[in-house]
Every structure is written in structure tokens, then in C-alpha cells.
Enzyme design. Structure first.
Site, mmCIF file in Angstrom:
data_model
loop_
_atom_site.group_PDB
_atom_site.id
_atom_site.type_symbol
_atom_site.label_atom_id
_atom_site.label_comp_id
_atom_site.label_asym_id
_atom_site.label_seq_id
_atom_site.Cartn_x
_atom_site.Cartn_y
_atom_site.Cartn_z
ATOM 1 N NE ARG A 63 39.680 56.540 41.687
ATOM 2 C CZ ARG A 63 39.589 57.221 42.812
ATOM 3 N NH1 ARG A 63 38.830 58.298 42.870
ATOM 4 N NH2 ARG A 63 40.233 56.845 43.885
ATOM 5 C CE LYS A 117 43.097 46.353 20.912
ATOM 6 N NZ LYS A 117 43.788 45.384 20.041
ATOM 7 C CD GLU A 133 47.861 48.596 11.049
ATOM 8 O OE1 GLU A 133 46.846 47.899 10.902
ATOM 9 O OE2 GLU A 133 48.690 48.398 11.959
ATOM 10 C CE LYS A 177 40.686 49.948 15.624
ATOM 11 N NZ LYS A 177 42.062 50.181 15.947
ATOM 12 C CD GLU A 209 42.208 42.146 20.319
ATOM 13 O OE1 GLU A 209 42.346 43.323 20.011
ATOM 14 O OE2 GLU A 209 43.148 41.344 20.399
ATOM 15 N NE ARG A 211 39.884 46.667 19.101
ATOM 16 C CZ ARG A 211 39.803 47.864 19.655
ATOM 17 N NH1 ARG A 211 38.797 48.138 20.470
ATOM 18 N NH2 ARG A 211 40.703 48.781 19.411
ATOM 19 C CG ASN A 251 45.316 41.975 16.388
ATOM 20 O OD1 ASN A 251 45.870 43.059 16.405
ATOM 21 N ND2 ASN A 251 44.481 41.580 17.328
ATOM 22 C CG HIS A 293 48.781 43.146 13.782
ATOM 23 N ND1 HIS A 293 48.120 43.331 12.594
ATOM 24 C CD2 HIS A 293 48.957 44.387 14.300
ATOM 25 C CE1 HIS A 293 47.902 44.626 12.405
ATOM 26 N NE2 HIS A 293 48.407 45.287 13.420
ATOM 27 C CG HIS A 336 52.889 41.831 17.445
ATOM 28 N ND1 HIS A 336 51.652 41.470 17.930
ATOM 29 C CD2 HIS A 336 52.782 43.126 17.059
ATOM 30 C CE1 HIS A 336 50.832 42.510 17.837
ATOM 31 N NE2 HIS A 336 51.496 43.520 17.322
ATOM 32 C CG HIS A 368 52.924 48.458 13.811
ATOM 33 N ND1 HIS A 368 52.980 47.242 14.457
ATOM 34 C CD2 HIS A 368 51.616 48.665 13.517
ATOM 35 C CE1 HIS A 368 51.767 46.739 14.563
ATOM 36 N NE2 HIS A 368 50.910 47.578 13.991
HETATM 37 N N1 GLY Z 1 44.946 47.849 16.215
HETATM 38 C C1 GLY Z 1 44.070 46.790 16.484
HETATM 39 C C2 GLY Z 1 42.917 47.170 17.334
HETATM 40 O O1 GLY Z 1 42.688 48.336 17.566
HETATM 41 O O2 GLY Z 1 42.220 46.317 17.814
#
Ligand code: GLY
Length: 370
Positions: free
Chosen positions: A122, A144, A186, A228, A238, A242, A246, A249, A253, A267
Site C-alpha cells: 500500500r 504521475k 519537453e 513544473k 490535474e 496542470r 500537455n 500532447h 498522442h 514521445h
Molecule cells: N507530463 C505531464 C504531467 O506530468 O502532468
């Protein structure tokens, strides 16, 4: 040469150390958070061959024992198979709740190991030691974690913050130029989404940075991580801001899906092309000047990056099919796609109010140039 950025998340705050010699000092940096002098490192075969000995030496200097699991390199490792292998290995190694797991690799390893740490007992603590530019400026920061599913990328995961990030820019010297430049996609994103001065700086300094200038690499990684960290501190899960991260993106994607998540398009390359398309769409919607997309494209081209759909080898689906692929994006709500649009370089915003006919037109024209 070192810098530190703090990710401010209350009792889950953590530092990102950026600089040189961090592998050699990994033991002394990690020691204060260890319950016992033992860490479990999960890495991939490429990183292990080049850097695992250096990490073990850094840990050994503080008397910290390292047990390690070496996984295959590549996106297909971000899967149920390897999350099971990782978690079962950590259990076999009797990794306890208060131990620390180390994710030592690029974005694939960071996402996989972060998720393994999130679900093991956990939640056990973990440290990110990112080894690619993309991982140092983006995926290792912000918590993430995920694996891919046959239904799509990053669909199974958790928000789970590390205890610390060690971004050693010397490691970037061993990257293939294509991988370094993909990570640069990025970096440039940060200038485009929220810091025009940083974009100016990149126009002037990114060539030297790509050539190996260490001080410029530290500055670029630090500025990216600071941006960031600020965004994640405002919106960890997000729900709003946040999504700015993107930028490019939604297009990326769709292109990644169209190219089968293969070497045809990395990517970060998709992010760079996606940023160019996002600025073109913004211009056609009357949101930004004509000059802005031209400047974005010129900079990406001057760095030798992919910027046009013609830079992607092989066939691509038509504009309608690409827009259809965008519909698989995680950020679709009530059938509405989220786009990050720009008012100018350094001033982007999130909107669900983009006319898809304009997007189709942008894609149709981009495909016609192939
Ligand atoms: N890579 C985008 C984020 O971490 O929100």
C-alpha cells in the site's frame, strides 16, 4: 555545480537536486531518509550497463547495500507483465514499508517503478534518479506513475510522489543525440507554455546546451523543473492548470497512436510537432499572431528536430482519423477534447472550446505537405 528545486506539496514536499556528481553522492543524499542501509534499485539493461556500477559505488561510499533488478529497455516494459515482476521481486527481496525503492532510468522505468512503489504494501517510499532529458525535466517530477494497457498509454496508474529526485546532467552525455533532442521537445514546451524569457534563452543557448555545455544543461533542467514544480504545487491531480503541461500532447498522442508507439516517433518528437501544430491552430483561431507559429517552427528546425508531419517516416492516417485518435485522450470529458492553445509564446491556456473543423484543417494542410 548543483541547484535544488523544491516541489511544495505540504507533508509530501520533496527536493529535486540538479547538477553534476549526483551518482557519486547518491549515498549521502539518500542516507538521511533511509530506515536501514539498504536500497532496492530497478533499472533497465541500457542504464545498468552504463551507470549501475557508479550508482552502487555512490551508495557503497555510505555503506548502503544495493539490490538491483534489471529489466528490458523500451516502452513495452511499462506493462502488467513487468509491474508484476517488479512487485514480486521487491517482495522476494523483503522490501519493507519503510524501505526506499529507487527508479533508475528514463520515463519508462520512472513510471513503472513509481507505480510499483505506490502499490507495494500500500505504498513504499521511492526516489527517482532520471537518466534521460525527458525524464529529468518532466516524467520524474510531479508524481504521475503508470503502466500502459492494451487500451492505451498510461491508463493504469496512480499519483504517487517520490521522496527525492536526483537529476545528474552528466548522465545525459551518454544519450543518443536523437533521444537527447526528443527530451528537448519537453524543455521547449515550458518556454512556450509559460515563460517567454526562457524561450528567448533557449533560442540563444540551446545549441550550446545540446553540444554538451554543462552549465546550460543545469540551467535548462532547473528552469523546466521549477516551472513544473510550481504547476504541480497548484494542481497536483490535474484538475486545472496542470493540463498546461500537455501543450502539444493532444496532437502528439494521436500521432503516437498512429505510428504504433514505435521508433517512428519518440514521445518528445511528437511533443515538438504537437507544439508546432498547437501554435498553428491557435493562429488560425485568431488567438495568436502569425509570427508565433513561425518562430516556434524555426527554433525547432534550427535544433534539427522533427517539426512537420513529413518528418515522420511511413504512412499516416488522414485528418479525420487523426482527430478520431485524439478522442482516446485521457483528458476527454463528456466527449470534449482538451486543447492547450496559445495567445503568444509563453502564454498558453486550457480550453475545451476548439472547433474541430479548424483542427482538421490544420492536419489536412500538414498532411498535404508530405
Ligand atoms: N507530463 C505531464 C504531467 O506530468 O502532468
Amino acid at each position: 555545480m548543483r541547484d535544488t528545486v523544491d516541489v511544495q506539496l505540504g507533508d509530501r514536499s520533496y527536493p529535486i537536486h540538479i547538477g553534476t556528481g549526483l551518482l557519486a553522492d547518491a549515498g549521502s543524499l539518500v542516507a538521511p531518509i533511509l530506515n536501514r542501509k539498504r536500497v532496492a534499485v530497478i533499472t533497465d539493461e541500457n542504464v545498468a550497463a552504463l551507470h549501475l556500477d557508479a550508482l552502487c559505488a555512490g551508495m557503497g561510499a555510505e555503506g548502503i547495500e544495493v539490490v538491483s533488478l534489471v529489466l528490458p529497455a523500451g516502452e513495452s516494459t511499462k506493462s502488467w507483465k513487468y509491474i508484476e515482476q517488479s512487485v514480486e521481486w521487491l517482495l522476494t527481496e523483503k522490501v519493507e514499508r519503510d524501505d526506499v525503492v529507487i527508479a533508475f532510468g528514463g520515463g519508462v522505468i520512472g513510471d513503472l517503478v513509481g507505480f510499483a512503489a505506490a502499490i507495494l504494501r500500500r505504498g513504499v517510499r521511492f526516489v527517482q534518479i532520471p537518466t534521460s532529458l525527458l525524464a529529468q525535466v518532466d516524467s520524474s517530477v510531479g508524481g504521475k506513475t503508470a503502466i500502459n494497457s492494451p487500451h492505451g498509454k498510461n491508463l493504469v496508474g496512480a499519483f504517487y510522489q517520490p521522496q527525492m529526485v536526483l537529476a545528474d546532467v552528466e548522465i545525459l552525455g551518454t544519450l543518443e543525440p536523437r533521444d537527447f533532442l526528443a527530451g528537448y521537445g519537453e524543455v521547449v514546451k515550458y518556454g512556450l507554455l509559460g515563460d517567454a524569457e526562457f524561450f528567448d534563452w533557449l533560442e540563444a543557448n540551446a545549441p550550446a546546451m545540446a553540444d554538451g555545455d554543462i552549465a546550460k544543461r543545469i540551467y535548462a533542467v532547473t528552469r523546466s523543473c521549477q516551472m513544473k514544480a510550481d504547476i504541480v504545487a497548484r494542481d497536483e491531480k490535474e484538475r486545472g492548470d496542470r493540463a498546461l503541461l500537455n501543450l502539444g500532447h493532444t496532437f502528439c498522442h494521436a500521432l503516437e497512436a498512429a505510428t504504433g508507439y514505435s521508433d517512428r516517433l519518440l514521445h518528445g518528437e511528437g511533443v515538438a510537432i504537437g507544439c508546432a501544430l498547437a501554435f498553428e491552430t491557435s493562429m488560425r483561431l485568431g488567438l495568436c499572431s502569425q509570427e508565433a507559429p513561425s518562430r516556434v517552427r524555426e527554433h525547432l528546425k534550427s535544433m534539427g528536430m522533427k517539426v512537420d508531419l513529413s518528418d515522420i517516416d511511413g504512412e499516416l492516417p488522414d485528418a479525420d482519423a487523426l482527430v478520431e485518435l485524439m478522442g482516446q485522450d485521457k483528458k476527454v470529458v463528456g466527449g470534449k477534447l482538451a486543447f492547450i492553445m496559445a495567445r503568444s509564446i509563453g502564454d498558453s491556456f486550457v480550453t475545451r472550446d476548439v472547433d474541430l473543423d479548424v483542427v482538421r484543417g490544420v492536419l489536412r494542410d500538414a498532411l498535404a505537405l508530405r
